[in-house]
Design a protein around this motif. Sequence first.
Motif, PDB file in Angstrom:
ATOM      1  N   GLU A 111       9.592   9.558 -21.073  1.00  0.00           N
ATOM      2  CA  GLU A 111      10.008  10.698 -21.889  1.00  0.00           C
ATOM      3  C   GLU A 111      11.093  11.483 -21.159  1.00  0.00           C
ATOM      4  OE1 GLU A 111       6.682  12.834 -23.548  1.00  0.00           O
ATOM      5  OE2 GLU A 111       5.588  10.958 -23.839  1.00  0.00           O
ATOM      6  N   THR A 112      10.765  12.629 -20.597  1.00  0.00           N
ATOM      7  CA  THR A 112      11.794  13.454 -19.946  1.00  0.00           C
ATOM      8  C   THR A 112      11.585  13.563 -18.447  1.00  0.00           C
ATOM      9  OG1 THR A 112      10.499  15.460 -20.336  1.00  0.00           O
ATOM     10  CG2 THR A 112      12.101  14.845 -22.027  1.00  0.00           C
ATOM     11  N   TYR A 113      10.842  12.601 -17.871  1.00  0.00           N
ATOM     12  CA  TYR A 113      10.524  12.681 -16.447  1.00  0.00           C
ATOM     13  C   TYR A 113      10.671  11.305 -15.794  1.00  0.00           C
ATOM     14  CZ  TYR A 113       8.089  13.975 -12.174  1.00  0.00           C
ATOM     15  OH  TYR A 113       7.782  14.238 -10.867  1.00  0.00           O
ATOM     16  N   PRO A 114      11.297  11.230 -14.622  1.00  0.00           N
ATOM     17  CA  PRO A 114      11.377   9.945 -13.911  1.00  0.00           C
ATOM     18  C   PRO A 114      10.048   9.652 -13.214  1.00  0.00           C
ATOM     19  CG  PRO A 114      12.543  11.637 -12.687  1.00  0.00           C
ATOM     20  CD  PRO A 114      12.042  12.275 -13.946  1.00  0.00           C
ATOM     21  N   LEU A 115       9.307   8.702 -13.729  1.00  0.00           N
ATOM     22  CA  LEU A 115       7.949   8.419 -13.261  1.00  0.00           C
ATOM     23  C   LEU A 115       7.935   7.224 -12.323  1.00  0.00           C
ATOM     24  CD1 LEU A 115       4.963   9.267 -13.640  1.00  0.00           C
ATOM     25  CD2 LEU A 115       4.849   7.571 -15.463  1.00  0.00           C
ATOM     26  N   MET A 116       7.222   7.365 -11.211  1.00  0.00           N
ATOM     27  CA  MET A 116       6.999   6.263 -10.285  1.00  0.00           C
ATOM     28  C   MET A 116       5.566   5.794 -10.482  1.00  0.00           C
ATOM     29  SD  MET A 116       8.748   7.906  -6.925  1.00  0.00           S
ATOM     30  CE  MET A 116      10.170   8.978  -7.170  1.00  0.00           C
ATOM     31  N   LYS A 117       5.384   4.469 -10.593  1.00  0.00           N
ATOM     32  CA  LYS A 117       4.026   3.965 -10.781  1.00  0.00           C
ATOM     33  C   LYS A 117       3.872   2.576 -10.189  1.00  0.00           C
ATOM     34  CE  LYS A 117       4.966   2.255 -15.411  1.00  0.00           C
ATOM     35  NZ  LYS A 117       4.645   2.321 -16.818  1.00  0.00           N
ATOM     36  N   VAL A 118       2.645   2.279  -9.810  1.00  0.00           N
ATOM     37  CA  VAL A 118       2.282   0.947  -9.336  1.00  0.00           C
ATOM     38  C   VAL A 118       2.051   0.092 -10.575  1.00  0.00           C
ATOM     39  CG1 VAL A 118       0.522  -0.397  -8.135  1.00  0.00           C
ATOM     40  CG2 VAL A 118       1.288   1.808  -7.200  1.00  0.00           C
ATOM     41  N   VAL A 119       2.715  -1.055 -10.628  1.00  0.00           N
ATOM     42  CA  VAL A 119       2.593  -1.958 -11.766  1.00  0.00           C
ATOM     43  C   VAL A 119       1.484  -2.978 -11.516  1.00  0.00           C
ATOM     44  CG1 VAL A 119       3.797  -3.679 -13.176  1.00  0.00           C
ATOM     45  CG2 VAL A 119       5.022  -1.658 -12.346  1.00  0.00           C
ATOM     46  N   GLU A 120       1.456  -3.542 -10.304  1.00  0.00           N
ATOM     47  CA  GLU A 120       0.402  -4.491  -9.958  1.00  0.00           C
ATOM     48  C   GLU A 120       0.326  -4.656  -8.447  1.00  0.00           C
ATOM     49  OE1 GLU A 120       0.890  -8.691 -10.818  1.00  0.00           O
ATOM     50  OE2 GLU A 120       3.065  -8.467 -10.793  1.00  0.00           O
ATOM     51  N   CYS A 121      -0.829  -5.047  -7.996  1.00  0.00           N
ATOM     52  CA  CYS A 121      -1.054  -5.392  -6.591  1.00  0.00           C
ATOM     53  C   CYS A 121      -1.930  -6.631  -6.554  1.00  0.00           C
ATOM     54  CB  CYS A 121      -1.784  -4.268  -5.860  1.00  0.00           C
ATOM     55  SG  CYS A 121      -0.745  -2.846  -5.573  1.00  0.00           S
ATOM     56  N   HIS A 122      -1.635  -7.506  -5.613  1.00  0.00           N
ATOM     57  CA  HIS A 122      -2.490  -8.680  -5.448  1.00  0.00           C
ATOM     58  C   HIS A 122      -2.355  -9.201  -4.023  1.00  0.00           C
ATOM     59  CE1 HIS A 122       1.416 -10.359  -6.645  1.00  0.00           C
ATOM     60  NE2 HIS A 122       1.094 -11.406  -5.911  1.00  0.00           N
ATOM     61  N   GLU A 123      -3.320  -9.998  -3.657  1.00  0.00           N
ATOM     62  CA  GLU A 123      -3.296 -10.629  -2.346  1.00  0.00           C
ATOM     63  C   GLU A 123      -3.313 -12.137  -2.536  1.00  0.00           C
ATOM     64  OE1 GLU A 123      -5.638  -8.981   0.866  1.00  0.00           O
ATOM     65  OE2 GLU A 123      -6.087  -7.248  -0.387  1.00  0.00           O
ATOM     66  N   ILE A 124      -2.523 -12.793  -1.725  1.00  0.00           N
ATOM     67  CA  ILE A 124      -2.497 -14.247  -1.725  1.00  0.00           C
ATOM     68  C   ILE A 124      -3.188 -14.693  -0.436  1.00  0.00           C
ATOM     69  CG2 ILE A 124      -1.053 -16.301  -1.673  1.00  0.00           C
ATOM     70  CD1 ILE A 124       1.054 -14.676  -3.174  1.00  0.00           C
ATOM     71  N   PRO A 125      -4.329 -15.333  -0.571  1.00  0.00           N
ATOM     72  CA  PRO A 125      -5.045 -15.741   0.645  1.00  0.00           C
ATOM     73  C   PRO A 125      -4.224 -16.751   1.439  1.00  0.00           C
ATOM     74  CG  PRO A 125      -6.129 -16.597  -1.325  1.00  0.00           C
ATOM     75  CD  PRO A 125      -5.000 -15.746  -1.781  1.00  0.00           C
ATOM     76  N   PRO A 126      -4.319 -16.675   2.754  1.00  0.00           N
ATOM     77  CA  PRO A 126      -3.586 -17.629   3.585  1.00  0.00           C
ATOM     78  C   PRO A 126      -4.082 -19.050   3.333  1.00  0.00           C
ATOM     79  CG  PRO A 126      -5.074 -16.305   4.917  1.00  0.00           C
ATOM     80  CD  PRO A 126      -5.129 -15.763   3.526  1.00  0.00           C
ATOM     81  N   VAL A 127      -3.194 -19.991   3.453  1.00  0.00           N
ATOM     82  CA  VAL A 127      -3.530 -21.405   3.262  1.00  0.00           C
ATOM     83  C   VAL A 127      -4.233 -21.892   4.528  1.00  0.00           C
ATOM     84  CG1 VAL A 127      -2.594 -23.724   2.897  1.00  0.00           C
ATOM     85  CG2 VAL A 127      -1.551 -21.744   1.757  1.00  0.00           C
ATOM     86  N   SER A 128      -5.411 -22.476   4.341  1.00  0.00           N
ATOM     87  CA  SER A 128      -6.119 -22.996   5.522  1.00  0.00           C
ATOM     88  C   SER A 128      -5.556 -24.357   5.880  1.00  0.00           C
ATOM     89  CB  SER A 128      -7.619 -23.093   5.228  1.00  0.00           C
ATOM     90  OG  SER A 128      -7.849 -24.002   4.197  1.00  0.00           O
ATOM     91  N   ARG A 129      -5.391 -24.569   7.153  1.00  0.00           N
ATOM     92  CA  ARG A 129      -4.855 -25.843   7.632  1.00  0.00           C
ATOM     93  C   ARG A 129      -5.966 -26.562   8.405  1.00  0.00           C
ATOM     94  NH1 ARG A 129       0.831 -25.206   7.162  1.00  0.00           N
ATOM     95  NH2 ARG A 129       1.409 -23.011   7.082  1.00  0.00           N
ATOM     96  N   ASN A 130      -6.585 -27.498   7.741  1.00  0.00           N
ATOM     97  CA  ASN A 130      -7.693 -28.238   8.358  1.00  0.00           C
ATOM     98  C   ASN A 130      -7.217 -29.438   9.098  1.00  0.00           C
ATOM     99  OD1 ASN A 130      -9.449 -26.389   7.368  1.00  0.00           O
ATOM    100  ND2 ASN A 130      -9.936 -27.566   5.535  1.00  0.00           N
TER     101      ASN A 130
END
Length: 117
Positions: free
Chosen positions: A98-117
Motif C-alpha cells: 500500500e503506502t509503506y515499504p515493507l520488509m518480510k521473510v518469504v521463506e526459510c529452509h535448511e538443506i541437510p548436509p549430504v552424508s558421505r559413506n
Amino acid sequence: MLTDRETAIFEAGIKLGALYHQWVGTPISRKSAASVETAIEQAVILQPFVEEITVRLNRDLMTENTFGYSELSGLMFEVEIVTRVGFAYCRACLSPCETYPLMKVVECHEIPPVSRN
C-alpha cells in the motif's frame, strides 16, 4: 546461541534495512535507474552470508524535479535477497505494501548436509 536458521533470518533483515537506509534519497532518474539497481546489487552481494540479490526500482514513481531528477524513495524498491548460514537459507524481500515499504521473510529452509559413506 542462535541457530543457523535464526542467523540467516537476521542477516536478511539487517541487509535489507541497511540497503533501504543507505540508498533512500539518492538522486535518480529513469535513465540512471538501471545503473543504480546494478550498483546496489553489486554492493550488497559483497557482504557476508548473501547468496543472491535482485533489485528493481519502480520507474513510474520517478518524477523529475526542476533539475531533471527525483529522489529514490522506499516505495520504489522491489528487492529480493537470499542469505545462507551453514545449511540454512532465508529468502526475504522489500516491496511496497500500500503506502509503506515493507520488509518480510518469504521463506526459510535448511538443506541437510549430504552424508558421505
